[in-house]
Design a protein around this motif. Structure first.
Motif, PDB file in Angstrom:
ATOM      1  N   ARG A  21      43.320  34.553  52.881  1.00 55.01           N
ATOM      2  CA  ARG A  21      43.347  33.084  52.942  1.00 55.01           C
ATOM      3  C   ARG A  21      43.321  32.435  51.558  1.00 55.01           C
ATOM      4  NH1 ARG A  21      38.726  33.568  56.500  1.00 55.01           N
ATOM      5  NH2 ARG A  21      37.590  32.349  54.980  1.00 55.01           N
ATOM      6  N   SER A  22      43.131  33.222  50.506  1.00 57.04           N
ATOM      7  CA  SER A  22      43.043  32.669  49.153  1.00 57.04           C
ATOM      8  C   SER A  22      44.403  32.165  48.690  1.00 57.04           C
ATOM      9  CB  SER A  22      42.536  33.740  48.180  1.00 57.04           C
ATOM     10  OG  SER A  22      41.222  34.115  48.507  1.00 57.04           O
ATOM     11  N   THR A  23      44.350  31.314  47.693  1.00 59.02           N
ATOM     12  CA  THR A  23      45.584  30.768  47.136  1.00 59.02           C
ATOM     13  C   THR A  23      46.349  31.854  46.381  1.00 59.02           C
ATOM     14  OG1 THR A  23      44.554  30.146  45.042  1.00 59.02           O
ATOM     15  CG2 THR A  23      44.502  28.496  46.846  1.00 59.02           C
ATOM     16  N   GLU A  24      47.618  31.599  46.177  1.00 61.17           N
ATOM     17  CA  GLU A  24      48.452  32.516  45.397  1.00 61.17           C
ATOM     18  C   GLU A  24      47.875  32.692  43.993  1.00 61.17           C
ATOM     19  OE1 GLU A  24      52.960  32.631  43.574  1.00 61.17           O
ATOM     20  OE2 GLU A  24      52.600  31.469  45.394  1.00 61.17           O
ATOM     21  N   HIS A  25      47.378  31.613  43.420  1.00 62.55           N
ATOM     22  CA  HIS A  25      46.776  31.665  42.083  1.00 62.55           C
ATOM     23  C   HIS A  25      45.609  32.655  42.058  1.00 62.55           C
ATOM     24  CE1 HIS A  25      45.102  30.407  38.247  1.00 62.55           C
ATOM     25  NE2 HIS A  25      43.941  30.203  38.868  1.00 62.55           N
ATOM     26  N   LEU A  26      44.683  32.533  43.020  1.00 64.32           N
ATOM     27  CA  LEU A  26      43.522  33.421  43.041  1.00 64.32           C
ATOM     28  C   LEU A  26      43.943  34.864  43.305  1.00 64.32           C
ATOM     29  CD1 LEU A  26      40.466  33.563  42.746  1.00 64.32           C
ATOM     30  CD2 LEU A  26      40.305  33.289  45.216  1.00 64.32           C
ATOM     31  N   ARG A  27      44.870  35.062  44.227  1.00 70.11           N
ATOM     32  CA  ARG A  27      45.340  36.429  44.509  1.00 70.11           C
ATOM     33  C   ARG A  27      46.053  37.029  43.294  1.00 70.11           C
ATOM     34  NH1 ARG A  27      46.980  34.015  49.244  1.00 70.11           N
ATOM     35  NH2 ARG A  27      49.163  34.303  48.651  1.00 70.11           N
ATOM     36  N   GLY A  28      46.592  36.204  42.427  1.00 68.44           N
ATOM     37  CA  GLY A  28      47.191  36.703  41.192  1.00 68.44           C
ATOM     38  C   GLY A  28      46.142  37.225  40.221  1.00 68.44           C
ATOM     39  N   ILE A  29      44.959  36.671  40.266  1.00 71.67           N
ATOM     40  CA  ILE A  29      43.853  37.107  39.406  1.00 71.67           C
ATOM     41  C   ILE A  29      43.082  38.242  40.079  1.00 71.67           C
ATOM     42  CG2 ILE A  29      41.667  36.402  38.338  1.00 71.67           C
ATOM     43  CD1 ILE A  29      42.942  33.520  38.254  1.00 71.67           C
ATOM     44  N   ILE A  30      42.702  38.017  41.319  1.00 72.34           N
ATOM     45  CA  ILE A  30      41.979  39.045  42.075  1.00 72.34           C
ATOM     46  C   ILE A  30      43.023  39.792  42.900  1.00 72.34           C
ATOM     47  CG2 ILE A  30      40.087  39.521  43.668  1.00 72.34           C
ATOM     48  CD1 ILE A  30      38.848  36.852  42.903  1.00 72.34           C
ATOM     49  N   ASN A  31      43.797  40.620  42.184  1.00 73.11           N
ATOM     50  CA  ASN A  31      44.866  41.374  42.836  1.00 73.11           C
ATOM     51  C   ASN A  31      44.319  42.686  43.396  1.00 73.11           C
ATOM     52  OD1 ASN A  31      44.755  43.265  40.675  1.00 73.11           O
ATOM     53  ND2 ASN A  31      46.076  41.932  39.463  1.00 73.11           N
ATOM     54  N   ASP A  32      45.195  43.491  43.972  1.00 74.82           N
ATOM     55  CA  ASP A  32      44.756  44.728  44.614  1.00 74.82           C
ATOM     56  C   ASP A  32      44.018  45.670  43.660  1.00 74.82           C
ATOM     57  OD1 ASP A  32      45.792  43.857  47.011  1.00 74.82           O
ATOM     58  OD2 ASP A  32      47.659  44.996  46.839  1.00 74.82           O
ATOM     59  N   ASP A  33      44.352  45.647  42.367  1.00 80.67           N
ATOM     60  CA  ASP A  33      43.686  46.513  41.396  1.00 80.67           C
ATOM     61  C   ASP A  33      42.311  45.999  40.978  1.00 80.67           C
ATOM     62  OD1 ASP A  33      45.842  48.281  41.329  1.00 80.67           O
ATOM     63  OD2 ASP A  33      46.840  47.142  39.733  1.00 80.67           O
ATOM     64  N   ARG A  34      41.989  44.752  41.329  1.00 77.21           N
ATOM     65  CA  ARG A  34      40.724  44.142  40.899  1.00 77.21           C
ATOM     66  C   ARG A  34      39.824  43.757  42.075  1.00 77.21           C
ATOM     67  NH1 ARG A  34      43.447  40.213  36.375  1.00 77.21           N
ATOM     68  NH2 ARG A  34      43.858  41.836  34.848  1.00 77.21           N
ATOM     69  N   THR A  35      40.278  43.970  43.279  1.00 77.63           N
ATOM     70  CA  THR A  35      39.497  43.615  44.463  1.00 77.63           C
ATOM     71  C   THR A  35      38.450  44.698  44.731  1.00 77.63           C
ATOM     72  OG1 THR A  35      41.407  42.490  45.406  1.00 77.63           O
ATOM     73  CG2 THR A  35      39.652  43.086  46.932  1.00 77.63           C
TER      74      THR A  35
END
Length: 171
Positions: A21-35
């Motif tokens: 549900r997060s924004t594209e911006h947040l998913r760009g920062i908290i991506n699969d490698d950082r989750t």
């Protein structure tokens, strides 16, 4: 780690749904490698952590303050004096945002509402806190203890594998 398998499953479902549900911006920062997964998150959040809690005044003005937080059973518990501004805010308007940020290495952001602890739940949390501090927070004055009921939560590690290795968290 105090979480049961069911609590870990619920936390993982919340983390997954929140990330989706997060924004594209947040998913760009908290991506699969950082989750962070639920298991990784609870492994990293053992002991007392400094958290910030954002509340709202009766006029809708935001307020933020730092306090001790303990991550137990897949969510934050925290306390304050019943006479504090944040206690008055939370009693009247239980919506809250809670964050734990450890430099650039680790961050956990959550939104939800608080539930005042009572009965057996209060006794169990107080026992944990007493073990940590050497005395019961309830003996420090007119203290209220809260549990966050999160509706949204994400966990972030800038260099996840390195952080997990440095802190001895295996998952």
């Amino acid at each position: 780690m105090f979480e049961t398998p069911d609590e870990l499953d619920r936390l993982q479902s919340l983390l997954d749904a929140s990330h989706t549900r997060s924004t594209e911006h947040l998913r760009g920062i908290i991506n699969d490698d950082r989750t962070l997964s639920a298991t990784q998150l609870v492994g990293l959040l053992t002991g007392m952590k400094v958290i910030t809690a954002a509340t709202v005044t009766a006029r809708g003005e935001p307020r933020i303050s730092a306090m001790d937080g303990h991550f137990l059973h897949g969510t934050w518990t925290f306390s304050t004096s019943r006479t504090s501004a944040k206690a008055r805010h939370l009693s009247s308007r239980p919506a809250v945002s809670v964050a734990h940020v450890d430099g650039e290495a680790l961050a956990v952001f959550s939104h939800g509402h608080v539930v005042e602890l009572a009965g057996e739940e209060l006794a169990a949390v107080d026992e944990h806190w007493t073990s940590h501090y050497g005395s019961s927070p309830l003996s420090w004055g007119d203290v209220v203890m809260w549990r966050l009921e999160p509706t949204w939560m994400v966990g972030y590690a800038f260099q996840r594998e390195r952080l997990l290795a440095e802190r001895g968290v295996t998952a």
